[in-house]
Design an enzyme around this catalytic site. Sequence first.
Site, PDB file in Angstrom:
ATOM      1  N   ARG A 146       0.829  -1.217   0.000  1.00 56.49           N
ATOM      2  CA  ARG A 146       0.000   0.000   0.000  1.00 56.49           C
ATOM      3  C   ARG A 146       0.858   1.261   0.000  1.00 56.49           C
ATOM      4  O   ARG A 146       0.340   2.373  -0.099  1.00 56.49           O
ATOM      5  CB  ARG A 146      -0.911   0.029   1.238  1.00 56.49           C
ATOM      6  CG  ARG A 146      -2.056  -0.945   1.187  1.00 56.49           C
ATOM      7  CD  ARG A 146      -2.802  -0.960   2.507  1.00 56.49           C
ATOM      8  NE  ARG A 146      -3.935  -0.052   2.529  1.00 56.49           N
ATOM      9  CZ  ARG A 146      -5.213  -0.423   2.399  1.00 56.49           C
ATOM     10  NH1 ARG A 146      -5.530  -1.680   2.224  1.00 56.49           N
ATOM     11  NH2 ARG A 146      -6.182   0.452   2.437  1.00 56.49           N
ATOM     12  N   TYR A 149       0.667   4.250  -2.500  1.00 56.75           N
ATOM     13  CA  TYR A 149      -0.436   5.190  -2.292  1.00 56.75           C
ATOM     14  C   TYR A 149      -0.225   5.990  -1.000  1.00 56.75           C
ATOM     15  O   TYR A 149      -0.255   7.220  -1.011  1.00 56.75           O
ATOM     16  CB  TYR A 149      -1.752   4.414  -2.239  1.00 56.75           C
ATOM     17  CG  TYR A 149      -2.987   5.282  -2.212  1.00 56.75           C
ATOM     18  CD1 TYR A 149      -3.418   5.953  -3.352  1.00 56.75           C
ATOM     19  CD2 TYR A 149      -3.726   5.429  -1.041  1.00 56.75           C
ATOM     20  CE1 TYR A 149      -4.560   6.752  -3.319  1.00 56.75           C
ATOM     21  CE2 TYR A 149      -4.875   6.215  -1.007  1.00 56.75           C
ATOM     22  CZ  TYR A 149      -5.283   6.873  -2.148  1.00 56.75           C
ATOM     23  OH  TYR A 149      -6.415   7.657  -2.114  1.00 56.75           O
ATOM     24  N   GLU A 151       2.488   6.435   1.023  1.00 56.66           N
ATOM     25  CA  GLU A 151       3.668   7.311   1.061  1.00 56.66           C
ATOM     26  C   GLU A 151       3.601   8.356  -0.048  1.00 56.66           C
ATOM     27  O   GLU A 151       4.086   9.477   0.117  1.00 56.66           O
ATOM     28  CB  GLU A 151       4.965   6.495   0.945  1.00 56.66           C
ATOM     29  CG  GLU A 151       5.183   5.518   2.084  1.00 56.66           C
ATOM     30  CD  GLU A 151       5.497   6.183   3.437  1.00 56.66           C
ATOM     31  OE1 GLU A 151       5.303   7.400   3.601  1.00 56.66           O
ATOM     32  OE2 GLU A 151       5.922   5.441   4.338  1.00 56.66           O
ATOM     33  N   GLY A 152       3.014   7.982  -1.187  1.00 53.18           N
ATOM     34  CA  GLY A 152       2.835   8.956  -2.275  1.00 53.18           C
ATOM     35  C   GLY A 152       2.003  10.128  -1.790  1.00 53.18           C
ATOM     36  O   GLY A 152       2.344  11.302  -1.984  1.00 53.18           O
ATOM     37  N   LYS A 153       0.906   9.818  -1.104  1.00 51.38           N
ATOM     38  CA  LYS A 153       0.011  10.873  -0.611  1.00 51.38           C
ATOM     39  C   LYS A 153       0.653  11.648   0.534  1.00 51.38           C
ATOM     40  O   LYS A 153       0.392  12.838   0.714  1.00 51.38           O
ATOM     41  CB  LYS A 153      -1.317  10.258  -0.168  1.00 51.38           C
ATOM     42  CG  LYS A 153      -2.172   9.746  -1.334  1.00 51.38           C
ATOM     43  CD  LYS A 153      -2.859  10.914  -2.039  1.00 51.38           C
ATOM     44  CE  LYS A 153      -3.922  10.446  -3.023  1.00 51.38           C
ATOM     45  NZ  LYS A 153      -4.631  11.567  -3.649  1.00 51.38           N
ATOM     46  N   ASN A 178     -13.001   6.677   3.785  1.00 56.01           N
ATOM     47  CA  ASN A 178     -13.765   5.885   2.802  1.00 56.01           C
ATOM     48  C   ASN A 178     -15.057   6.587   2.388  1.00 56.01           C
ATOM     49  O   ASN A 178     -15.845   6.982   3.246  1.00 56.01           O
ATOM     50  CB  ASN A 178     -14.107   4.511   3.377  1.00 56.01           C
ATOM     51  CG  ASN A 178     -12.870   3.682   3.634  1.00 56.01           C
ATOM     52  OD1 ASN A 178     -12.038   4.052   4.448  1.00 56.01           O
ATOM     53  ND2 ASN A 178     -12.731   2.580   2.933  1.00 56.01           N
ATOM     54  N   ARG A 190     -13.713  -2.024  -4.328  1.00 55.84           N
ATOM     55  CA  ARG A 190     -14.012  -1.399  -3.031  1.00 55.84           C
ATOM     56  C   ARG A 190     -15.090  -2.206  -2.312  1.00 55.84           C
ATOM     57  O   ARG A 190     -15.947  -2.834  -2.949  1.00 55.84           O
ATOM     58  CB  ARG A 190     -14.518   0.045  -3.209  1.00 55.84           C
ATOM     59  CG  ARG A 190     -13.643   0.944  -4.028  1.00 55.84           C
ATOM     60  CD  ARG A 190     -12.208   0.940  -3.609  1.00 55.84           C
ATOM     61  NE  ARG A 190     -11.944   1.525  -2.318  1.00 55.84           N
ATOM     62  CZ  ARG A 190     -11.529   2.777  -2.126  1.00 55.84           C
ATOM     63  NH1 ARG A 190     -11.358   3.587  -3.144  1.00 55.84           N
ATOM     64  NH2 ARG A 190     -11.267   3.210  -0.916  1.00 55.84           N
ATOM     65  N   PRO A 278      -5.636  -1.930   7.015  1.00 55.19           N
ATOM     66  CA  PRO A 278      -5.786  -1.360   8.360  1.00 55.19           C
ATOM     67  C   PRO A 278      -6.924  -2.008   9.150  1.00 55.19           C
ATOM     68  O   PRO A 278      -7.963  -2.335   8.585  1.00 55.19           O
ATOM     69  CB  PRO A 278      -6.090   0.126   8.092  1.00 55.19           C
ATOM     70  CG  PRO A 278      -5.612   0.381   6.700  1.00 55.19           C
ATOM     71  CD  PRO A 278      -5.787  -0.910   5.967  1.00 55.19           C
TER      72      PRO A 278
HETATM   73  N1  UDP Z   1     -12.976  -5.716   1.855  1.00 57.77           N
HETATM   74  C1  UDP Z   1     -13.648  -6.920   2.039  1.00 57.77           C
HETATM   75  N2  UDP Z   1     -14.216  -7.497   0.947  1.00 57.77           N
HETATM   76  C2  UDP Z   1     -14.157  -6.945  -0.295  1.00 57.77           C
HETATM   77  C3  UDP Z   1     -13.477  -5.720  -0.475  1.00 57.77           C
HETATM   78  C4  UDP Z   1     -12.880  -5.145   0.629  1.00 57.77           C
HETATM   79  O1  UDP Z   1     -13.747  -7.449   3.160  1.00 57.77           O
HETATM   80  O2  UDP Z   1     -14.714  -7.551  -1.242  1.00 57.77           O
HETATM   81  C5  UDP Z   1     -12.387  -5.066   3.053  1.00 57.77           C
HETATM   82  C6  UDP Z   1     -10.925  -4.677   2.903  1.00 57.77           C
HETATM   83  O3  UDP Z   1     -10.080  -5.746   3.255  1.00 57.77           O
HETATM   84  C7  UDP Z   1     -10.836  -3.515   3.878  1.00 57.77           C
HETATM   85  C8  UDP Z   1     -12.226  -2.864   3.812  1.00 57.77           C
HETATM   86  O4  UDP Z   1     -13.083  -3.854   3.266  1.00 57.77           O
HETATM   87  O5  UDP Z   1     -10.626  -3.979   5.179  1.00 57.77           O
HETATM   88  C9  UDP Z   1     -12.274  -1.620   2.945  1.00 57.77           C
HETATM   89  O6  UDP Z   1     -11.705  -1.923   1.692  1.00 57.77           O
HETATM   90  P1  UDP Z   1     -11.686  -0.895   0.499  1.00 57.77           P
HETATM   91  O7  UDP Z   1     -10.827  -1.479  -0.582  1.00 57.77           O
HETATM   92  O8  UDP Z   1     -13.056  -0.498   0.129  1.00 57.77           O
HETATM   93  O9  UDP Z   1     -11.013   0.421   1.113  1.00 57.77           O
HETATM   94  P2  UDP Z   1      -9.650   0.668   1.963  1.00 57.77           P
HETATM   95  O10 UDP Z   1      -9.015  -0.647   2.296  1.00 57.77           O
HETATM   96  O11 UDP Z   1      -8.795   1.490   1.083  1.00 57.77           O
HETATM   97  O12 UDP Z   1     -10.131   1.359   3.191  1.00 57.77           O
END
Ligand code: UDP
Length: 318
Positions: A146, A149, A151-153, A178, A190, A278
């Site tokens: 990750r 993204y 460290e880039g940000k 989110n 997502r 996270p």
């Molecule tokens: N996630 C999940 N199932 C999915 C897609 C994502 O359980 O089909 C989980 C993912 O592991 C994370 C959370 O949902 O813990 C949010 O993921 P997302 O990719 O939407 O955003 P980000 O991780 O960047 O917060």
Amino acid sequence: MYILVTGGTGFLGSFLCERLVDDNHAVVCADNNYTGSVENIKALMERANFRFIERDIVDPFPNDHTLPRFDQIYNLACPASPVAYQGKAAIKTTKTSVIGAINMLDLAKKDGATILQASTSEIYGEPLENPQKESYRGNVNPIGVRACYDEGKRCAESLFFDYHREEGVDIKVVRIFNTYGPRMNPRDGRVVSNFIVQALKNEDITAYGDGKQTRSFCYADDLIEAMIRMMNSPKGFTGPVNIGNPGEFTILELAQKVIAKTKSASKIVFKPLPSDDPTQRRPDISLAKEQLGWSPQIALDEGLDKTIAYFANKLGLW
Ligand code: UDP
């Protein structure tokens, strides 16, 4: 005003362009369409005060005499979903965040524009504080998948503040948690779009890990309102400001809500947790409330209903 939106064909960028065009600004939308799509701005193409240019912000903006001198620049361009920025797009993601920021800051300096950076809660990495305040410095793995993204940000934020201190550029930084809503790309992995599409199709709902990790979900309209308020906040107020909905839900709670709302026959199945995912995320939004008079108006239940209706319609189901 003359306004540039980078990343303007994306999920959030296209809503922002729409709002700015409706407010009668002259809007230029720049995007390389890596994760965005002109489909998202189809209706806007008809509007006289809107123009789309296919551009990658990694390339310097040439002295294009057909472009106006911008009053405001919203810098949203960057792949934002883990699926989109990991793997083959990781190096490009760092370039977009860092070189793209330099190019847009140089443009803001040249034009005397106010520039807003769409930063992210990923700044906080795997947070050791919950909720996260802007003063929390984060806990990011600098070499993980990750990192391109995160460290880039983080580097982009550092560049924004250096351009502010050294070059006097008028900057605004928001850290976006989110966000979901209609027009999310169903292929970008997502959690909200995945779960809704899976539930509508009665397919297995894929919870990663034990599903006990938490996220806070902000509806797109609320986020756009906050970005516009931040851009137009008094000069000298730079942020960073957290923008998000402080309601915190586990991924399993989200799955259950989606199943109930769609009356789906889907079952929850568990898949491996992506690396450096996270375990908790929740914004402290006191600063946004105090400085921008902003707080989210759309609760998760209401926002999910609207988003489910959008996807059902798109899939031709309802
Ligand atoms: N996630 C999940 N199932 C999915 C897609 C994502 O359980 O089909 C989980 C993912 O592991 C994370 C959370 O949902 O813990 C949010 O993921 P997302 O990719 O939407 O955003 P980000 O991780 O960047 O917060």
